[in-house]
Design an enzyme around this catalytic site. Structure first.
Site, PDB file in Angstrom:
ATOM      1  N   GLU A  63     -16.341  99.780 175.370  1.00  0.00           N
ATOM      2  CA  GLU A  63     -16.427 101.213 175.674  1.00  0.00           C
ATOM      3  C   GLU A  63     -15.152 101.658 176.398  1.00  0.00           C
ATOM      4  OE1 GLU A  63     -19.843 102.390 178.262  1.00  0.00           O
ATOM      5  OE2 GLU A  63     -18.270 103.476 179.315  1.00  0.00           O
ATOM      6  N   ARG A  89      -8.642  99.902 180.275  1.00  0.00           N
ATOM      7  CA  ARG A  89      -9.308  99.549 178.997  1.00  0.00           C
ATOM      8  C   ARG A  89      -8.547 100.142 177.817  1.00  0.00           C
ATOM      9  NH1 ARG A  89     -15.842  99.465 179.587  1.00  0.00           N
ATOM     10  NH2 ARG A  89     -15.910  97.953 181.296  1.00  0.00           N
ATOM     11  N   GLU A  98     -19.199  96.325 191.228  1.00  0.00           N
ATOM     12  CA  GLU A  98     -19.960  95.577 190.218  1.00  0.00           C
ATOM     13  C   GLU A  98     -19.716  94.089 190.393  1.00  0.00           C
ATOM     14  OE1 GLU A  98     -18.110  97.482 186.989  1.00  0.00           O
ATOM     15  OE2 GLU A  98     -19.538  99.126 186.907  1.00  0.00           O
ATOM     16  N   ARG A 150     -15.642 100.267 191.968  1.00  0.00           N
ATOM     17  CA  ARG A 150     -16.968  99.841 191.507  1.00  0.00           C
ATOM     18  C   ARG A 150     -17.277  98.466 192.089  1.00  0.00           C
ATOM     19  NH1 ARG A 150     -18.342 103.183 186.756  1.00  0.00           N
ATOM     20  NH2 ARG A 150     -17.126 105.044 187.195  1.00  0.00           N
ATOM     21  N   ARG A 202     -13.196  92.524 181.008  1.00  0.00           N
ATOM     22  CA  ARG A 202     -13.053  93.978 180.853  1.00  0.00           C
ATOM     23  C   ARG A 202     -13.541  94.791 182.054  1.00  0.00           C
ATOM     24  NH1 ARG A 202     -17.419  95.720 176.441  1.00  0.00           N
ATOM     25  NH2 ARG A 202     -18.650  93.843 176.421  1.00  0.00           N
ATOM     26  N   HIS A 203     -13.868  94.111 183.148  1.00  0.00           N
ATOM     27  CA  HIS A 203     -14.276  94.834 184.359  1.00  0.00           C
ATOM     28  C   HIS A 203     -13.297  94.590 185.495  1.00  0.00           C
ATOM     29  CE1 HIS A 203     -18.252  94.931 182.360  1.00  0.00           C
ATOM     30  NE2 HIS A 203     -18.339  96.083 182.995  1.00  0.00           N
ATOM     31  N   SER A 209     -16.823 107.538 178.955  1.00  0.00           N
ATOM     32  CA  SER A 209     -18.139 108.182 178.996  1.00  0.00           C
ATOM     33  C   SER A 209     -17.908 109.645 179.290  1.00  0.00           C
ATOM     34  CB  SER A 209     -19.011 107.653 180.135  1.00  0.00           C
ATOM     35  OG  SER A 209     -19.452 106.386 179.865  1.00  0.00           O
TER      36      SER A 209
END
Ligand code: AMO
Length: 434
Positions: free
Chosen positions: A357, A408, A213, A211, A219-220, A360
């Site tokens: 989270e 996570r 991001e 990712r 948490r990433h 998903s």
């Protein structure tokens, strides 16, 4: 070193060869001890300077901390030794000396910054804490693998170099593939779906996702490990049942296999396995409950994703794992199915830990024409995904699935402050090596 005995297995009355690292040297004058450490524990090596050859004593006491050594000698009962046994050495070999200037102290007596630990992972994972985290990670993944097999799943591996993204176009890492544009895969999503249409029916994959991001948060990660599940002839509630059972299995395996490691992390009395059915909270109710606390600067409105702050507020309210179901279709990806009687609502769900989270997932759109319409509704060109959509013309069954972020799951299970502790060599915006 084939006849090497591990520290935990040394029994008095035998001549043994042990191998490991110099954990500590205690020199009391006429008598001195080297504490040798291997993956199973520690053992005391005794030196009596007047009684043993000088060369042996010099080699043993001269090896700097963290040198790799092997020692052969008689194992004797010694109630004052930490394990009740000590070795009186007959020979010692320094296999690999350590520089006396250690960048961090694996004995854990001196705390090191996370960045120093990550730069020197070999030494960090010699510490009890570092080792405990990765032993637990391994047990967690073993528990998950076994549970998937209980559910009739086949383990698959899918390409990490791909032609298209799946989770939104902004966070892809582009690469050049023999002169063509390609990307590091964000998720095995489309491949796992293609396999539920095969006779495998139920599949899982544990592998890397990428990712791009920009987030720099506790948490990433930019490369994470995804635990993916997909099952045929299953709806979103059936997928949530599997998700719940995997959560229980992961905790259970760690509880039964890693008591020592949990104790090292201070969790011996504070580790409970989630059991029973988790609450399945509707999105509408979730935003109502967040807004009712009055804790947010701006109340959420229908269609908003949950911000970090909103997740925190709700997590504090609920205080345990929970699902959020029935999300607005517009904030879920094209592959999630909407309710026929209310297309504004999707059959997507998230599994939440009070801190963040974890998962998903959702029921997927398996009907070819509706799938194509879903691409178009989200402004995507379905022709770029023909390798995927074409297979939906040949008996693609109703199906559902989900993905956990492995780091996570571990971070929340162990109460780690930063997700980077849960991965050996994290990739984040600054960190590309080691
Ligand atoms: P999603 O993008 O929500 O869904 O990812 C699923 C789970 O993966 C973890 N995760 C991450 N962990 C750390 N750092 C990141 N940057 C990161 N991004 C994701 C989270 C998240 O809940 N294809 C869907 C899954 C599905 O529907 O089956 C997907 O990838 O724990």
């Amino acid at each position: 070193m084939q006849d090497r005995v591990h520290c935990a297995d040394v029994e008095p009355g035998h001549t043994v060869t042990v191998a490991g690292w110099v954990h500590e040297i205690r020199d009391l004058g006429g008598i001195a001890f080297v504490i040798l450490r291997d993956r199973t524990g520690r053992i005391q090596i005794k030196f009596e300077k007047d009684e043993q050859p000088d060369a042996l004593v010099d080699t043993g006491l001269g090896a700097a901390r963290e040198s790799a050594i092997t020692v052969t000698g008689a194992a004797e009962k010694e109630p004052r030794a930490p394990t009740g046994v000590e070795i009186v050495p007959e020979s010692i070999d320094v296999l690999a000396p350590a520089d006396p200037e250690l960048p961090l102290d694996p004995s854990g007596k001196v705390d090191a910054e996370l960045s120093t630990r990550l730069d020197n992972r070999t030494l960090d994972v010699r510490s009890e804490r570092g080792k405990a985290i990765f032993r637990i990670r391994s047990a967690l993944l073993a528990g998950v693998r076994d549970e998937f097999r209980e559910h009739g799943c086949t383990e698959i591996t899918t390409p990490k170099i791909v032609a298209t993204g799946t989770e939104g176009g902004t966070d892809l890492f582009p690469i050049t593939y023999f002169g063509r544009e390609a990307f590091m895969n964000q998720s095995p999503q489309l491949f796992k779906q293609l396999m539920v249409g095969s006779s495998l029916e139920r599949v899982f994959e544990i592998g890397p996702i990428f990712r791009a991001e920009e987030h720099n948060t506790p948490r990433h990660l930019n490369e994470a490990t995804s635990i993916d599940f997909e099952g045929a002839f299953l709806d979103h509630h059936g997928a949530m049942d599997v998700c719940e059972s995997l959560l229980g299995a992961a905790y259970e395996r760690v509880a039964t296999e890693c008591a020592d490691e949990l104790a090292i992390l201070g969790l011996a009395d504070d580790f409970s396995v989630p059991d029973g059915e988790l609450q399945r909270l509707g999105y509408d109710e979730a935003i109502e409950r967040v807004n009712a606390t009055g804790d947010l600067d701006e109340p959420l409105v229908w269609g908003d994703d949950l911000s970090t702050e909103a997740e925190r507020v709700l997590g504090e309210e609920i205080g345990q794992h929970y699902f959020i179901v029935d999300w607005p279709s517009e904030i879920k990806p094209f592959y999630i199915q909407s309710y026929d009687d209310d297309p504004s609502l999707s059959k997507g769900f998230d599994l939440m830990h009070p801190r963040m989270e974890l998962v998903s997932g959702g029921q997927r759109e398996h009907r070819h024409d509706e799938l194509i319409a879903g691409f178009e509704a989200q402004g995507l060109d379905p022709t770029a995904f023909e390798y995927y959509t074409e297979m939906f013309r040949f008996g693609m069954p109703p199906h559902a699935g989900w993905a956990y972020g492995a780091e996570r799951l571990l971070t929340t299970m162990l109460g780690l402050e930063n997700i980077r502790e849960a991965v050996l060599f994290p990739r984040d915006r600054q960190r590309l090596s080691p």
